[in-house]
Design a protein around this motif. Structure first.
Motif, mmCIF file in Angstrom:
data_model
loop_
_atom_site.group_PDB
_atom_site.id
_atom_site.type_symbol
_atom_site.label_atom_id
_atom_site.label_comp_id
_atom_site.label_asym_id
_atom_site.label_seq_id
_atom_site.Cartn_x
_atom_site.Cartn_y
_atom_site.Cartn_z
ATOM 1 N N THR A 11 0.853 -1.179 0.000
ATOM 2 C CA THR A 11 0.000 0.000 0.000
ATOM 3 C C THR A 11 0.896 1.239 0.000
ATOM 4 N N THR A 12 0.291 2.387 -0.215
ATOM 5 C CA THR A 12 1.077 3.621 -0.200
ATOM 6 C C THR A 12 1.768 3.806 1.145
ATOM 7 N N LEU A 13 1.049 3.560 2.224
ATOM 8 C CA LEU A 13 1.626 3.722 3.556
ATOM 9 C C LEU A 13 2.770 2.735 3.783
ATOM 10 N N ALA A 18 8.607 1.673 4.010
ATOM 11 C CA ALA A 18 9.742 0.850 3.600
ATOM 12 C C ALA A 18 10.787 1.629 2.815
ATOM 13 N N LEU A 19 10.352 2.579 1.999
ATOM 14 C CA LEU A 19 11.268 3.223 1.062
ATOM 15 C C LEU A 19 11.785 4.586 1.496
ATOM 16 N N SER A 20 11.059 5.279 2.336
ATOM 17 C CA SER A 20 11.459 6.661 2.623
ATOM 18 C C SER A 20 12.272 6.809 3.903
ATOM 19 N N TYR A 67 8.583 9.766 -5.001
ATOM 20 C CA TYR A 67 8.388 8.312 -4.934
ATOM 21 C C TYR A 67 7.153 7.887 -5.718
ATOM 22 N N ARG A 68 6.096 8.680 -5.689
ATOM 23 C CA ARG A 68 4.883 8.330 -6.444
ATOM 24 C C ARG A 68 5.184 8.275 -7.944
#
Length: 147
Positions: A11-13, A18-20, A67-68
């Motif tokens: 999901t976005t959250l 995980a990535l930011s 990121y989006r």
């Protein structure tokens, strides 16, 4: 064990979590230093606190937007290396990868050294007023030479 073609969708959250984290950790130690510099500049410098704070708050919004875009362009995953390799070539992608490694090492060493110095400096109280500099004091009896 998942099959070779199985993918786990985040999901976005979950993706942001995980990535930011590494990117946010890379900029986390900066605001304190900025405020210290503004405080050292006095009242004039402290007048810039709100604009600087707003810029710092805007950074995660820019991070999310970035990121989006990458997630939309690379739904199967892709970081700086993958994006640069596809759009700019292998040489540029290697520069991006090397930059990430250098950023990682520099960021970790900066956080380690800044946390270490701020943790050790207050542990030694200042000498009382009128105490001569350390170099001018006599060494303790256990260190004095016997001759």
């Amino acid at each position: 064990m998942p099959a070779a073609g199985d993918h786990h969708r985040l999901t976005t959250l979950q993706g942001l979590a995980a990535l930011s984290l590494d990117a946010m950790a890379s900029v986390a130690y900066g605001p304190e230093s900025i405020v210290l510099v503004l405080a050292a500049a006095g009242a004039y410098g402290m007048g810039f606190t709100l604009p600087v704070t707003l810029a710092i708050v805007a950074l995660p919004a820019v991070l999310v937007a970035s990121y989006r875009e990458v997630i939309a362009a690379f739904p199967d995953g892709g970081g700086s290396y993958a994006v640069a390799k596809r759009h700019l070539g292998r040489g540029t992608s290697l520069v991006a990868a090397a930059s990430l490694i250098l950023d990682y090492v520099q960021g970790r060493s900066s956080r380690w050294s800044s946390s270490g110095s701020s943790a050790t400096v207050p542990s030694a109280p200042p000498p009382p007023p009128g105490t001569p500099p350390r170099s001018a004091r006599a060494p303790p009896p256990s260190v004095r030479s016997c001759c």
